[in-house]
Scaffold this motif. Structure first.
Motif, PDB file in Angstrom:
ATOM      1  N   GLU A   2       0.852  -1.188   0.000  1.00 38.17           N
ATOM      2  CA  GLU A   2       0.000   0.000   0.000  1.00 38.17           C
ATOM      3  C   GLU A   2       0.893   1.245   0.000  1.00 38.17           C
ATOM      4  O   GLU A   2       1.882   1.298   0.737  1.00 38.17           O
ATOM      5  CB  GLU A   2      -0.903   0.022   1.236  1.00 38.17           C
ATOM      6  CG  GLU A   2      -2.088  -0.936   1.161  1.00 38.17           C
ATOM      7  CD  GLU A   2      -3.059  -0.556   0.062  1.00 38.17           C
ATOM      8  OE1 GLU A   2      -3.341   0.647  -0.100  1.00 38.17           O
ATOM      9  OE2 GLU A   2      -3.517  -1.490  -0.647  1.00 38.17           O
TER      10      GLU A   2
ATOM     11  N   CYS B   3       2.709   4.546   0.782  1.00 41.76           N
ATOM     12  CA  CYS B   3       2.940   5.307   2.013  1.00 41.76           C
ATOM     13  C   CYS B   3       3.314   6.730   1.607  1.00 41.76           C
ATOM     14  O   CYS B   3       4.405   6.972   1.105  1.00 41.76           O
ATOM     15  CB  CYS B   3       4.083   4.662   2.818  1.00 41.76           C
ATOM     16  SG  CYS B   3       4.507   5.539   4.316  1.00 41.76           S
ATOM     17  N   ARG B   4       2.392   7.668   1.800  1.00 41.42           N
ATOM     18  CA  ARG B   4       2.607   9.053   1.385  1.00 41.42           C
ATOM     19  C   ARG B   4       3.070   9.885   2.570  1.00 41.42           C
ATOM     20  O   ARG B   4       2.364  10.002   3.579  1.00 41.42           O
ATOM     21  CB  ARG B   4       1.307   9.654   0.842  1.00 41.42           C
ATOM     22  CG  ARG B   4       0.655   8.830  -0.270  1.00 41.42           C
ATOM     23  CD  ARG B   4       1.496   8.820  -1.530  1.00 41.42           C
ATOM     24  NE  ARG B   4       0.786   8.191  -2.647  1.00 41.42           N
ATOM     25  CZ  ARG B   4       1.336   7.903  -3.801  1.00 41.42           C
ATOM     26  NH1 ARG B   4       2.609   8.206  -4.023  1.00 41.42           N
ATOM     27  NH2 ARG B   4       0.626   7.330  -4.764  1.00 41.42           N
ATOM     28  N   THR B   5       4.256  10.428   2.467  1.00 40.08           N
ATOM     29  CA  THR B   5       4.779  11.232   3.572  1.00 40.08           C
ATOM     30  C   THR B   5       4.831  12.696   3.138  1.00 40.08           C
ATOM     31  O   THR B   5       5.812  13.167   2.609  1.00 40.08           O
ATOM     32  CB  THR B   5       6.179  10.763   3.981  1.00 40.08           C
ATOM     33  OG1 THR B   5       7.016  10.709   2.805  1.00 40.08           O
ATOM     34  CG2 THR B   5       6.125   9.380   4.595  1.00 40.08           C
TER      35      THR B   5
END
Length: 205
Positions: free
Chosen positions: A197, A199-201
């Motif tokens: 999935e 992972c937006r940081t």
């Protein structure tokens, strides 16, 4: 198998086309179909970040971008070729690619990408780097030749005199054909790589 080829030059039969046509001949020998989409002479505006494509599954502007989207989804490889303007790709082509890559939601993993730059003299490697970034961000393996994928010529037809550039195009096409065929065999036996999935940081919270 099929390769979609994007001609980012305003000139349908200029030096950029010469490079693509040299590749076409090798793809034909390898039993791979090709289609050239001429982009550089079209009226294509840039992305306006409206996010409409997330809802509609296509760009809000009905033009060559949406016409090309299904061809992109169906192809096994994508070649993007551009003349060099101020050490950069043609602006029309960049607008087209921004919208094509962003508005298409299908998985591009393991479609093979290759970029080609044509110029009188300089700015080729910068343009080559610029175009490759579209492949790198979408999980597309990048095909290489025997040198940076470039050809020289100013006036129409001059690229035919660049023997090394033409050879680079032939080598690139052979390498791309090998990579596409190898990936097809690998997908049959192993499938595609597992995906996590996203992972937006974001740095502003």
């Amino acid at each position: 198998m099929k390769v979609l080829m994007i001609n980012g030059s305003p000139h349908a039969k200029g030096n950029t086309y010469t490079a693509l046509h040299e590749m076409e001949k090798i793809f034909a020998e390898e039993g791979i179909g090709t289609e050239i989409v001429h982009v550089g002479n079209k009226d294509i505006r840039g992305c306006i970040a409206c996010q409409s494509c997330h809802e509609k599954g296509k760009c809000v502007f009905e033009d060559l971008v949406n016409e090309t989207a299904s061809k992109f989804e169906e192809c096994d490889g994508l070649v993007v070729a551009s003349p060099v303007y101020y050490a950069s790709a043609n602006g029309t082509l960049i607008s087209f690619l921004d919208r094509l890559f962003y508005s298409t939601r299908f998985d591009k993993t393991m479609k093979v990408g290759a970029s080609v730059a044509a110029a009188r003299r300089g700015g080729l490697s910068a343009t080559y780097d610029e175009l490759n970034k579209y492949f790198g961000i979408t999980g597309m393996p990048i095909a290489s030749g025997q040198y940076w994928n470039s050809i020289h010529g100013r006036e129409q037809g001059e690229a035919q005199q660049d023997a090394e550039g033409l050879q680079t195009m032939r080598t690139l096409a052979r390498n791309m054909a090998f990579l596409m065929k190898s990936i097809a065999l690998g997908k049959e036996q192993y499938g595609l790589p597992e995906k996590e999935e996203p992972c937006r940081t974001n740095f502003i919270r």
